[in-house]
Design a protein around this motif. Structure first.
Motif, PDB file in Angstrom:
ATOM      1  N   GLY A   1       5.309 -28.628  59.874  1.00 22.52           N
ATOM      2  CA  GLY A   1       5.088 -27.362  59.193  1.00 22.52           C
ATOM      3  C   GLY A   1       3.655 -27.132  58.757  1.00 22.52           C
ATOM      4  N   LYS A   2       2.718 -27.847  59.375  1.00 23.77           N
ATOM      5  CA  LYS A   2       1.302 -27.742  59.042  1.00 23.77           C
ATOM      6  C   LYS A   2       0.510 -27.211  60.236  1.00 23.77           C
ATOM      7  N   VAL A   3      -0.645 -26.631  59.953  1.00 23.44           N
ATOM      8  CA  VAL A   3      -1.512 -26.163  61.029  1.00 23.44           C
ATOM      9  C   VAL A   3      -2.020 -27.381  61.798  1.00 23.44           C
ATOM     10  N   GLN A   4      -1.719 -27.404  63.083  1.00 24.71           N
ATOM     11  CA  GLN A   4      -2.155 -28.494  63.952  1.00 24.71           C
ATOM     12  C   GLN A   4      -3.525 -28.186  64.548  1.00 24.71           C
ATOM     13  N   ASP A   5      -3.686 -26.938  65.010  1.00 27.01           N
ATOM     14  CA  ASP A   5      -4.934 -26.551  65.665  1.00 27.01           C
ATOM     15  C   ASP A   5      -4.990 -25.029  65.735  1.00 27.01           C
ATOM     16  N   THR A   6      -6.167 -24.523  66.042  1.00 22.20           N
ATOM     17  CA  THR A   6      -6.345 -23.089  66.249  1.00 22.20           C
ATOM     18  C   THR A   6      -7.132 -22.882  67.531  1.00 22.20           C
ATOM     19  N   PHE A   7      -6.956 -21.706  68.117  1.00 19.85           N
ATOM     20  CA  PHE A   7      -7.611 -21.402  69.383  1.00 19.85           C
ATOM     21  C   PHE A   7      -8.134 -19.980  69.346  1.00 19.85           C
ATOM     22  N   ALA A   8      -9.356 -19.809  69.786  1.00 13.59           N
ATOM     23  CA  ALA A   8      -9.998 -18.496  69.782  1.00 13.59           C
ATOM     24  C   ALA A   8      -9.332 -17.554  70.780  1.00 13.59           C
ATOM     25  N   SER A   9      -9.594 -16.296  70.607  1.00 17.86           N
ATOM     26  CA  SER A   9      -9.007 -15.252  71.445  1.00 17.86           C
ATOM     27  C   SER A   9      -9.236 -15.472  72.932  1.00 17.86           C
ATOM     28  N   PHE A  10     -10.417 -15.929  73.288  1.00 23.76           N
ATOM     29  CA  PHE A  10     -10.743 -16.086  74.711  1.00 23.76           C
ATOM     30  C   PHE A  10     -10.071 -17.298  75.343  1.00 23.76           C
ATOM     31  N   THR A  11      -9.427 -18.166  74.555  1.00 21.27           N
ATOM     32  CA  THR A  11      -8.696 -19.301  75.106  1.00 21.27           C
ATOM     33  C   THR A  11      -7.342 -18.801  75.584  1.00 21.27           C
ATOM     34  N   LYS A  12      -7.128 -18.867  76.869  1.00 17.98           N
ATOM     35  CA  LYS A  12      -5.884 -18.355  77.451  1.00 17.98           C
ATOM     36  C   LYS A  12      -4.696 -19.206  77.018  1.00 17.98           C
ATOM     37  N   PRO A  13      -3.553 -18.578  76.774  1.00 14.43           N
ATOM     38  CA  PRO A  13      -2.372 -19.326  76.323  1.00 14.43           C
ATOM     39  C   PRO A  13      -1.955 -20.473  77.233  1.00 14.43           C
ATOM     40  N   THR A  14      -2.160 -20.343  78.540  1.00 17.70           N
ATOM     41  CA  THR A  14      -1.764 -21.422  79.451  1.00 17.70           C
ATOM     42  C   THR A  14      -2.952 -22.300  79.845  1.00 17.70           C
ATOM     43  N   SER A  15      -4.012 -22.271  79.045  1.00 21.81           N
ATOM     44  CA  SER A  15      -5.156 -23.149  79.312  1.00 21.81           C
ATOM     45  C   SER A  15      -4.720 -24.607  79.136  1.00 21.81           C
ATOM     46  N   LYS A  16      -5.440 -25.512  79.785  1.00 21.55           N
ATOM     47  CA  LYS A  16      -5.139 -26.940  79.662  1.00 21.55           C
ATOM     48  C   LYS A  16      -5.202 -27.381  78.201  1.00 21.55           C
ATOM     49  N   LYS A  17      -6.135 -26.826  77.463  1.00 19.07           N
ATOM     50  CA  LYS A  17      -6.326 -27.184  76.057  1.00 19.07           C
ATOM     51  C   LYS A  17      -5.077 -26.853  75.226  1.00 19.07           C
TER      52      LYS A  17
END
Length: 180
Positions: A155-171
């Motif tokens: 229930g905690k924030v694990q990570d965040t991703f910027a808008s330009f990071t595509k949802p199906t990116s490897k990251k």
């Protein structure tokens, strides 16, 4: 040697990570209204991984809806919740829930959960987004549409991703799979 340890300790204090955040609340303490008016209680998502994405119909990143749906289809049975949070915080969203819902269903065949039109930044932001920022820092506050916040099973924030990071990116895929 003591001097080196002391200096290292000072440096580590200034570069501490959000993982050391002292969570007074977890995501399970929150709820948000769905796009159709029901309450989404995050306590119903215990032991799930949640990807929260603030969305907008008129944004250059709107095509990411396709990849968000793909993630939902691939991982929902393994415990991933994709939650779209339509927002006009950046002045690129339709004015009402019915139009947003229709846009998502007609143009992208979305069937993952969507919330009601919601503020995601600033003093009027929904408490969920204030909580994420408080516990994970400025990286959790959306800078633009299609900002992604990954919540782990605790229930905690694990990570965040910027808008330009595509949802199906490897990251993002790697972060989801490691969290599941």
């Amino acid at each position: 040697m003591k001097k080196v340890i002391f200096i290292f300790s000072i440096i580590m204090f200034f570069f501490k990570t959000p993982a050391t955040a002292n969570y007074e609340k977890k995501i399970y303490d929150f709820s948000i209204e769905s796009i159709t008016g029901e309450t989404i209680n995050f306590k119903d998502y215990k032991n799930k991984v949640i990807l929260i994405v603030n969305t907008a119909s008129y944004c250059g990143f709107t095509k990411q809806y396709d990849e968000l749906q793909e993630l939902w289809d691939l991982y929902k049975e393994k415990g991933l919740i994709v939650l779209g949070v339509p927002s006009n915080s950046f002045n690129q969203e339709k004015n009402n829930n019915a139009d947003i819902k229709e846009f998502c269903e007609v143009n992208f065949n979305i069937n993952f959960p969507l919330t009601t039109l919601t503020e995601v930044k600033g003093k009027d932001a929904h408490e969920l987004f204030k909580w994420a920022k408080k516990n994970h820092g400025k990286l959790a506050e959306p800078k633009w549409n299609f900002h992604k916040i990954l919540i782990n099973k605790e229930g905690k924030v694990q990570d965040t991703f910027a808008s330009f990071t595509k949802p199906t990116s490897k990251k993002i895929i790697k972060a989801i799979e490691n969290s599941l």
